[in-house]
Design a protein around this motif. Sequence first.
Motif, PDB file in Angstrom:
ATOM      1  N   ASN A  41       0.844  -1.185   0.000  1.00 55.12           N
ATOM      2  CA  ASN A  41       0.000   0.000   0.000  1.00 55.12           C
ATOM      3  C   ASN A  41       0.883   1.241   0.000  1.00 55.12           C
ATOM      4  O   ASN A  41       1.573   1.511   0.978  1.00 55.12           O
ATOM      5  N   LEU A  42       0.833   2.002  -1.096  1.00 59.76           N
ATOM      6  CA  LEU A  42       1.640   3.214  -1.208  1.00 59.76           C
ATOM      7  C   LEU A  42       0.906   4.456  -0.727  1.00 59.76           C
ATOM      8  O   LEU A  42       1.466   5.538  -0.726  1.00 59.76           O
ATOM      9  N   GLY A  43      -0.331   4.311  -0.341  1.00 64.90           N
ATOM     10  CA  GLY A  43      -1.116   5.455   0.113  1.00 64.90           C
ATOM     11  C   GLY A  43      -1.938   6.031  -1.013  1.00 64.90           C
ATOM     12  O   GLY A  43      -1.655   5.815  -2.187  1.00 64.90           O
ATOM     13  N   GLY A  44      -2.976   6.730  -0.651  1.00 64.29           N
ATOM     14  CA  GLY A  44      -3.841   7.339  -1.645  1.00 64.29           C
ATOM     15  C   GLY A  44      -4.524   6.331  -2.547  1.00 64.29           C
ATOM     16  O   GLY A  44      -4.844   6.635  -3.685  1.00 64.29           O
ATOM     17  N   GLY A  45      -4.682   5.111  -2.053  1.00 68.38           N
ATOM     18  CA  GLY A  45      -5.325   4.075  -2.836  1.00 68.38           C
ATOM     19  C   GLY A  45      -4.412   3.406  -3.856  1.00 68.38           C
ATOM     20  O   GLY A  45      -4.845   2.540  -4.611  1.00 68.38           O
ATOM     21  N   GLN A  46      -3.158   3.815  -3.898  1.00 70.91           N
ATOM     22  CA  GLN A  46      -2.225   3.248  -4.868  1.00 70.91           C
ATOM     23  C   GLN A  46      -1.479   2.060  -4.267  1.00 70.91           C
ATOM     24  O   GLN A  46      -1.092   2.079  -3.102  1.00 70.91           O
ATOM     25  N   ARG A  47      -1.285   1.031  -5.095  1.00 68.80           N
ATOM     26  CA  ARG A  47      -0.554  -0.168  -4.692  1.00 68.80           C
ATOM     27  C   ARG A  47       0.745  -0.273  -5.492  1.00 68.80           C
ATOM     28  O   ARG A  47       0.893   0.370  -6.534  1.00 68.80           O
ATOM     29  N   SER A  48       1.633  -1.122  -5.015  1.00 67.85           N
ATOM     30  CA  SER A  48       2.916  -1.300  -5.697  1.00 67.85           C
ATOM     31  C   SER A  48       2.877  -2.406  -6.749  1.00 67.85           C
ATOM     32  O   SER A  48       3.923  -2.802  -7.269  1.00 67.85           O
ATOM     33  N   ASP A  49       1.699  -2.898  -7.108  1.00 73.65           N
ATOM     34  CA  ASP A  49       1.589  -3.974  -8.091  1.00 73.65           C
ATOM     35  C   ASP A  49       2.296  -3.661  -9.420  1.00 73.65           C
ATOM     36  O   ASP A  49       2.964  -4.544  -9.978  1.00 73.65           O
ATOM     37  N   PRO A  50       2.198  -2.434  -9.961  1.00 71.11           N
ATOM     38  CA  PRO A  50       2.918  -2.167 -11.217  1.00 71.11           C
ATOM     39  C   PRO A  50       4.434  -2.329 -11.071  1.00 71.11           C
ATOM     40  O   PRO A  50       5.108  -2.763 -12.007  1.00 71.11           O
ATOM     41  N   VAL A  51       4.952  -2.015  -9.902  1.00 71.78           N
ATOM     42  CA  VAL A  51       6.387  -2.184  -9.646  1.00 71.78           C
ATOM     43  C   VAL A  51       6.714  -3.670  -9.593  1.00 71.78           C
ATOM     44  O   VAL A  51       7.711  -4.128 -10.176  1.00 71.78           O
ATOM     45  N   ALA A  52       5.879  -4.436  -8.913  1.00 74.17           N
ATOM     46  CA  ALA A  52       6.081  -5.889  -8.834  1.00 74.17           C
ATOM     47  C   ALA A  52       6.024  -6.519 -10.224  1.00 74.17           C
ATOM     48  O   ALA A  52       6.810  -7.424 -10.532  1.00 74.17           O
ATOM     49  N   GLU A  53       5.133  -6.036 -11.069  1.00 74.13           N
ATOM     50  CA  GLU A  53       5.059  -6.536 -12.447  1.00 74.13           C
ATOM     51  C   GLU A  53       6.356  -6.260 -13.188  1.00 74.13           C
ATOM     52  O   GLU A  53       6.900  -7.133 -13.871  1.00 74.13           O
ATOM     53  N   TRP A  54       6.855  -5.034 -13.063  1.00 72.04           N
ATOM     54  CA  TRP A  54       8.097  -4.646 -13.733  1.00 72.04           C
ATOM     55  C   TRP A  54       9.254  -5.504 -13.229  1.00 72.04           C
ATOM     56  O   TRP A  54      10.045  -6.024 -14.037  1.00 72.04           O
ATOM     57  N   LEU A  55       9.371  -5.663 -11.925  1.00 80.63           N
ATOM     58  CA  LEU A  55      10.452  -6.467 -11.353  1.00 80.63           C
ATOM     59  C   LEU A  55      10.365  -7.924 -11.802  1.00 80.63           C
ATOM     60  O   LEU A  55      11.386  -8.544 -12.120  1.00 80.63           O
ATOM     61  N   THR A  56       9.151  -8.454 -11.863  1.00 82.66           N
ATOM     62  CA  THR A  56       8.961  -9.832 -12.309  1.00 82.66           C
ATOM     63  C   THR A  56       9.435 -10.000 -13.746  1.00 82.66           C
ATOM     64  O   THR A  56      10.146 -10.966 -14.067  1.00 82.66           O
ATOM     65  N   ARG A  57       9.071  -9.062 -14.610  1.00 86.50           N
ATOM     66  CA  ARG A  57       9.511  -9.127 -16.014  1.00 86.50           C
ATOM     67  C   ARG A  57      11.041  -9.080 -16.138  1.00 86.50           C
ATOM     68  O   ARG A  57      11.622  -9.689 -17.029  1.00 86.50           O
ATOM     69  N   GLN A  58      11.683  -8.344 -15.230  1.00 78.01           N
ATOM     70  CA  GLN A  58      13.140  -8.197 -15.269  1.00 78.01           C
ATOM     71  C   GLN A  58      13.858  -9.335 -14.542  1.00 78.01           C
ATOM     72  O   GLN A  58      15.085  -9.408 -14.567  1.00 78.01           O
TER      73      GLN A  58
END
Length: 101
Positions: A41-58
Amino acid sequence: MLIEDQLIELGFEVVGPAATASQAIALCEDEHLDGAVLDINLGGGQRSDPVAEWLTRQGIPFVFVTGYGQAGVDGRFGHAAVLQKPFTLPELRKVTWEHFG
């Protein structure tokens, strides 16, 4: 900030922190990463899922920290370790060394 201080104490070089997923991805693109610690939970309703997706691809390992436990993790990231907040320095050491070694 506490997690950053703990990671430094464990001998890691910290990149960040980032307040938004887009900031985190920009940092990831600009730096060489051996692993990442993501608060779900990054706050303001935003999650870190897009970051996890990017890291997974890399192919970069990451650990989620969350107050929600495994239940807060999107099923796409079942391979990632989850560290339940609050956690201790020895718990952080164990999970990061197991996954980033």
